[in-house]
Every structure is written in structure tokens, then in C-alpha cells.
Design a protein around this motif. Structure first.
Motif, PDB file in Angstrom:
ATOM      1  N   ALA A  82       1.103  -1.468  -0.190  1.00 42.05           N
ATOM      2  CA  ALA A  82       0.491  -0.208  -0.142  1.00 42.05           C
ATOM      3  C   ALA A  82       0.862   1.512   0.326  1.00 42.05           C
ATOM      4  CB  ALA A  82      -0.839   0.237   0.894  1.00 42.05           C
ATOM      5  N   LEU A  83       2.131   1.531   0.946  1.00 40.38           N
ATOM      6  CA  LEU A  83       2.618   2.489   0.941  1.00 40.38           C
ATOM      7  C   LEU A  83       3.799   2.397  -0.356  1.00 40.38           C
ATOM      8  CD1 LEU A  83       4.052   2.170   4.613  1.00 40.38           C
ATOM      9  CD2 LEU A  83       2.591   3.688   3.748  1.00 40.38           C
ATOM     10  N   MET A  84       3.930   1.411  -0.958  1.00 40.68           N
ATOM     11  CA  MET A  84       5.033   1.708  -2.550  1.00 40.68           C
ATOM     12  C   MET A  84       3.888   2.062  -3.325  1.00 40.68           C
ATOM     13  SD  MET A  84       7.783  -1.591  -2.011  1.00 40.68           S
ATOM     14  CE  MET A  84       8.309  -1.310  -3.606  1.00 40.68           C
ATOM     15  N   LEU A  85       2.682   1.504  -3.369  1.00 38.72           N
ATOM     16  CA  LEU A  85       2.441   2.019  -4.802  1.00 38.72           C
ATOM     17  C   LEU A  85       1.668   3.212  -4.398  1.00 38.72           C
ATOM     18  CD1 LEU A  85      -0.131  -0.996  -4.590  1.00 38.72           C
ATOM     19  CD2 LEU A  85       1.007  -0.345  -6.260  1.00 38.72           C
ATOM     20  N   ARG A  86       1.229   4.249  -3.582  1.00 39.87           N
ATOM     21  CA  ARG A  86       0.948   5.282  -2.832  1.00 39.87           C
ATOM     22  C   ARG A  86       1.751   6.445  -3.148  1.00 39.87           C
ATOM     23  NH1 ARG A  86      -1.426   9.470  -3.746  1.00 39.87           N
ATOM     24  NH2 ARG A  86      -2.053  11.007  -2.077  1.00 39.87           N
ATOM     25  N   PHE A  87       3.336   5.850  -2.690  1.00 45.31           N
ATOM     26  CA  PHE A  87       4.014   7.225  -2.576  1.00 45.31           C
ATOM     27  C   PHE A  87       5.602   6.520  -3.590  1.00 45.31           C
ATOM     28  CE2 PHE A  87       2.211   6.805   1.921  1.00 45.31           C
ATOM     29  CZ  PHE A  87       1.595   9.013   1.768  1.00 45.31           C
ATOM     30  N   TYR A  88       5.264   5.721  -3.871  1.00 49.87           N
ATOM     31  CA  TYR A  88       6.581   5.250  -5.463  1.00 49.87           C
ATOM     32  C   TYR A  88       6.097   5.781  -6.331  1.00 49.87           C
ATOM     33  CZ  TYR A  88       9.619   4.257  -1.826  1.00 49.87           C
ATOM     34  OH  TYR A  88      10.974   4.645  -0.281  1.00 49.87           O
ATOM     35  N   GLN A  89       4.786   4.896  -6.096  1.00 54.23           N
ATOM     36  CA  GLN A  89       3.889   4.710  -7.453  1.00 54.23           C
ATOM     37  C   GLN A  89       3.338   5.962  -7.658  1.00 54.23           C
ATOM     38  OE1 GLN A  89       4.905   2.495  -9.735  1.00 54.23           O
ATOM     39  NE2 GLN A  89       6.758   2.225  -8.776  1.00 54.23           N
ATOM     40  N   ASP A  90       2.612   7.044  -7.034  1.00 56.90           N
ATOM     41  CA  ASP A  90       1.429   8.188  -6.608  1.00 56.90           C
ATOM     42  C   ASP A  90       0.428   7.819  -6.981  1.00 56.90           C
ATOM     43  OD1 ASP A  90       3.114  10.161  -5.888  1.00 56.90           O
ATOM     44  OD2 ASP A  90       3.894  10.191  -8.248  1.00 56.90           O
ATOM     45  N   LYS A  94      -8.271   5.203  -4.397  1.00 65.67           N
ATOM     46  CA  LYS A  94      -9.516   4.058  -4.948  1.00 65.67           C
ATOM     47  C   LYS A  94      -8.596   3.134  -6.309  1.00 65.67           C
ATOM     48  CE  LYS A  94     -12.887   5.056  -8.327  1.00 65.67           C
ATOM     49  NZ  LYS A  94     -14.158   5.525  -9.780  1.00 65.67           N
ATOM     50  N   GLN A  95      -7.286   3.667  -6.558  1.00 64.46           N
ATOM     51  CA  GLN A  95      -6.506   2.703  -7.871  1.00 64.46           C
ATOM     52  C   GLN A  95      -5.554   1.952  -6.389  1.00 64.46           C
ATOM     53  OE1 GLN A  95      -3.599   6.147  -9.428  1.00 64.46           O
ATOM     54  NE2 GLN A  95      -4.115   5.726 -11.851  1.00 64.46           N
ATOM     55  N   ILE A  96      -5.230   2.033  -5.974  1.00 68.02           N
ATOM     56  CA  ILE A  96      -4.690   1.011  -4.741  1.00 68.02           C
ATOM     57  C   ILE A  96      -5.261   0.037  -4.659  1.00 68.02           C
ATOM     58  CG2 ILE A  96      -3.669   0.556  -2.083  1.00 68.02           C
ATOM     59  CD1 ILE A  96      -2.631   3.787  -2.809  1.00 68.02           C
ATOM     60  N   ALA A  97      -6.347   0.426  -4.338  1.00 64.94           N
ATOM     61  CA  ALA A  97      -7.841  -0.371  -3.792  1.00 64.94           C
ATOM     62  C   ALA A  97      -7.759  -1.876  -4.677  1.00 64.94           C
ATOM     63  CB  ALA A  97      -8.985   0.417  -3.160  1.00 64.94           C
ATOM     64  N   GLU A  98      -8.125  -0.896  -6.302  1.00 69.30           N
ATOM     65  CA  GLU A  98      -8.388  -1.485  -7.379  1.00 69.30           C
ATOM     66  C   GLU A  98      -7.216  -2.785  -7.320  1.00 69.30           C
ATOM     67  OE1 GLU A  98      -9.022   0.273 -10.736  1.00 69.30           O
ATOM     68  OE2 GLU A  98     -10.661   2.040  -9.920  1.00 69.30           O
ATOM     69  N   VAL A  99      -5.962  -2.006  -7.519  1.00 72.91           N
ATOM     70  CA  VAL A  99      -4.719  -3.123  -6.905  1.00 72.91           C
ATOM     71  C   VAL A  99      -4.443  -4.431  -6.512  1.00 72.91           C
ATOM     72  CG1 VAL A  99      -2.032  -3.595  -7.461  1.00 72.91           C
ATOM     73  CG2 VAL A  99      -3.177  -1.470  -8.348  1.00 72.91           C
ATOM     74  N   MET A 100      -5.261  -4.199  -5.219  1.00 73.93           N
ATOM     75  CA  MET A 100      -4.951  -4.334  -4.244  1.00 73.93           C
ATOM     76  C   MET A 100      -6.128  -5.753  -3.766  1.00 73.93           C
ATOM     77  SD  MET A 100      -2.893  -2.897  -1.487  1.00 73.93           S
ATOM     78  CE  MET A 100      -2.328  -4.172  -0.402  1.00 73.93           C
ATOM     79  N   ASP A 101      -7.215  -5.664  -4.523  1.00 77.08           N
ATOM     80  CA  ASP A 101      -8.466  -6.064  -4.573  1.00 77.08           C
ATOM     81  C   ASP A 101      -9.240  -5.913  -3.511  1.00 77.08           C
ATOM     82  OD1 ASP A 101     -10.668  -7.212  -5.949  1.00 77.08           O
ATOM     83  OD2 ASP A 101     -10.337  -8.745  -4.987  1.00 77.08           O
ATOM     84  N   GLY A 121     -11.640   2.132   2.049  1.00 73.97           N
ATOM     85  CA  GLY A 121     -11.563   2.586   3.417  1.00 73.97           C
ATOM     86  C   GLY A 121     -10.479   1.331   4.120  1.00 73.97           C
ATOM     87  N   THR A 122     -10.296   0.079   3.630  1.00 74.11           N
ATOM     88  CA  THR A 122      -9.122  -0.450   4.339  1.00 74.11           C
ATOM     89  C   THR A 122      -8.121  -0.138   3.458  1.00 74.11           C
ATOM     90  OG1 THR A 122     -11.360  -3.077   4.119  1.00 74.11           O
ATOM     91  CG2 THR A 122      -8.272  -2.613   4.106  1.00 74.11           C
ATOM     92  N   VAL A 123      -7.645   0.683   2.091  1.00 73.73           N
ATOM     93  CA  VAL A 123      -6.346   1.057   1.699  1.00 73.73           C
ATOM     94  C   VAL A 123      -5.867   1.952   2.422  1.00 73.73           C
ATOM     95  CG1 VAL A 123      -5.485   2.072  -0.197  1.00 73.73           C
ATOM     96  CG2 VAL A 123      -6.881   0.332  -0.446  1.00 73.73           C
ATOM     97  N   LYS A 124      -6.965   3.305   3.176  1.00 72.74           N
ATOM     98  CA  LYS A 124      -6.373   4.368   3.602  1.00 72.74           C
ATOM     99  C   LYS A 124      -5.931   3.275   5.570  1.00 72.74           C
ATOM    100  CE  LYS A 124      -9.863   6.817   1.880  1.00 72.74           C
ATOM    101  NZ  LYS A 124     -11.277   7.903   2.317  1.00 72.74           N
ATOM    102  N   THR A 125      -6.788   3.230   5.167  1.00 71.51           N
ATOM    103  CA  THR A 125      -6.034   2.130   7.438  1.00 71.51           C
ATOM    104  C   THR A 125      -4.915   1.326   7.151  1.00 71.51           C
ATOM    105  OG1 THR A 125      -8.795   1.467   7.245  1.00 71.51           O
ATOM    106  CG2 THR A 125      -6.736   0.407   9.156  1.00 71.51           C
ATOM    107  N   MET A 126      -4.922   0.364   5.840  1.00 73.67           N
ATOM    108  CA  MET A 126      -3.076  -0.253   5.531  1.00 73.67           C
ATOM    109  C   MET A 126      -2.159   1.028   5.414  1.00 73.67           C
ATOM    110  SD  MET A 126      -3.771  -3.474   3.279  1.00 73.67           S
ATOM    111  CE  MET A 126      -4.646  -2.277   2.076  1.00 73.67           C
TER     112      MET A 126
END
Length: 182
Positions: free
Chosen positions: A129-137, A141-148, A152-157
Motif C-alpha cells: 500500500a505504501l509503495m503504490l501510494r508514495f513511490y508510484q503515486d 481508489k487505484q490501490i484498492a483496485e490493485v489490492m482488490d 477504507g481498508t487501503v486508507k487504514t493500511m
């Protein structure tokens, strides 16, 4: 070299040909003077050109024809000193920028390595989650799709992952802080 005062007087009155002849006669002396100051052919030529330009623009200000050569030499010296001053500033600024860039680069690399090491110690879901958010920007919503998983869970992670990352880095930088201030 003493110049014909009539020629100097004509140059002061605006005779371009007379001024050209006077400058031609002083050319070598002015160049040598400039070179003596800057010890660089390129800068000496620049100084000579600036001297000639200023002489053309302000020859009408010469009050006493007998001091024409002195006046011209003084312009040359002032131009040379200006170039020396400018070059000193450039050297100092370049040195400061290079030192700053080297320090920033080494500090930046060290921080990146610390973060990468701390990130590697996190559980996989937080690390991803952190790498997708901060290294890949990626957006949440995109992270939620990638991590399925839900957004809300992505925000928590991301939140928990940052907390764990802070704890992991706190020891490294707290030790440095204590070492620097003790």
C-alpha cells in the motif's frame, strides 16, 4: 604613447575615425593590461571589448586630451576588476552549490536507504500500500483496485503502515539526534 592632441580633441568632438585610430594605437597596451589582471585570454578579450565600447560611448566626457591614455587605462582596469569580482562570486557560488549538492545527495541517499530498509521490514500488505501510494503515486481508489480491497481498508493500511514505518525509523534518527547533540 603620447597621441596627437588634435586627434584626441577631434575624437572628443565626435570624429569616429580619429577615435578608431586612437583605440587601434592603444590596443596592445590595453590587452596586456587586461591580461595582467585576469591571466586568461578569453576574459582579457572581453575586458578589452568592454573598454573599447565604453570609450566609444563616453569619449565626449574626456576633459583634458593629455589624459586620454590615462582615462582609457583606468576604464580597462575598472573593467578588469569587475570581471575578477564577478568571477570570484561565480567560483564561490559554484563551490557552495557543489558542496550543498554533495551533502544533499549523500544525506538523501542515506535517508532513502533507511526508508527502504524500514519499508522492507513491514508486513506485505502495508509495504504494498505504501509503495503504490508514495513511490508510484497511485490514488487510494487505484490501490484498492490493485489490492482488490475496499478504499477504507487501503486508507487504514496506509495509516498503519506509516505508523509502523515511523516507529522503525524513529530508532535510527533518534540515535543520530542524540549523538549530534551530546
Amino acid at each position: 604613447m603620447q597621441h596627437d592632441e588634435e586627434k584626441i580633441a577631434a575624437a572628443i568632438r565626435g570624429d569616429r575615425l580619429a577615435l578608431q585610430q586612437l583605440l587601434k594605437a592603444e590596443k596592445e597596451k590595453l590587452y596586456r593590461m587586461a591580461f595582467t589582471y585576469v591571466k586568461n585570454e578569453e576574459d582579457a578579450l572581453e575586458i578589452f571589448q568592454q573598454t573599447v565600447l565604453q570609450a566609444i560611448e563616453s569619449v565626449h566626457q574626456v576633459k583634458e586630451p593629455a589624459f586620454f591614455s590615462t582615462w582609457l587605462t583606468r576604464i580597462c582596469i575598472n573593467k578588469a576588476l569587475a570581471v575578477i569580482k564577478r568571477n570570484k562570486k561565480l567560483v564561490v557560488m559554484n563551490e557552495v552549490e557543489e558542496q550543498s549538492a554533495e551533502q544533499d545527495a549523500s544525506a538523501d541517499i542515506a535517508q532513502q536507504l533507511d526508508v527502504a530498509n524500514a519499508l522492507g521490514l513491514l508486513p506485505e500488505k502495508y509495504k504494498t500500500a505504501l509503495m503504490l501510494r508514495f513511490y508510484q503515486d497511485y490514488t487510494v481508489k487505484q490501490i484498492a483496485e490493485v489490492m482488490d480491497c475496499p478504499e477504507g481498508t487501503v486508507k487504514t493500511m496506509i495509516h498503519r503502515g506509516l505508523g509502523l514505518l515511523k516507529k522503525g525509523l524513529k530508532g535510527v534518527y533518534a540515535d543520530e539526534w542524540q549523538r549530534d547533540f551530546n
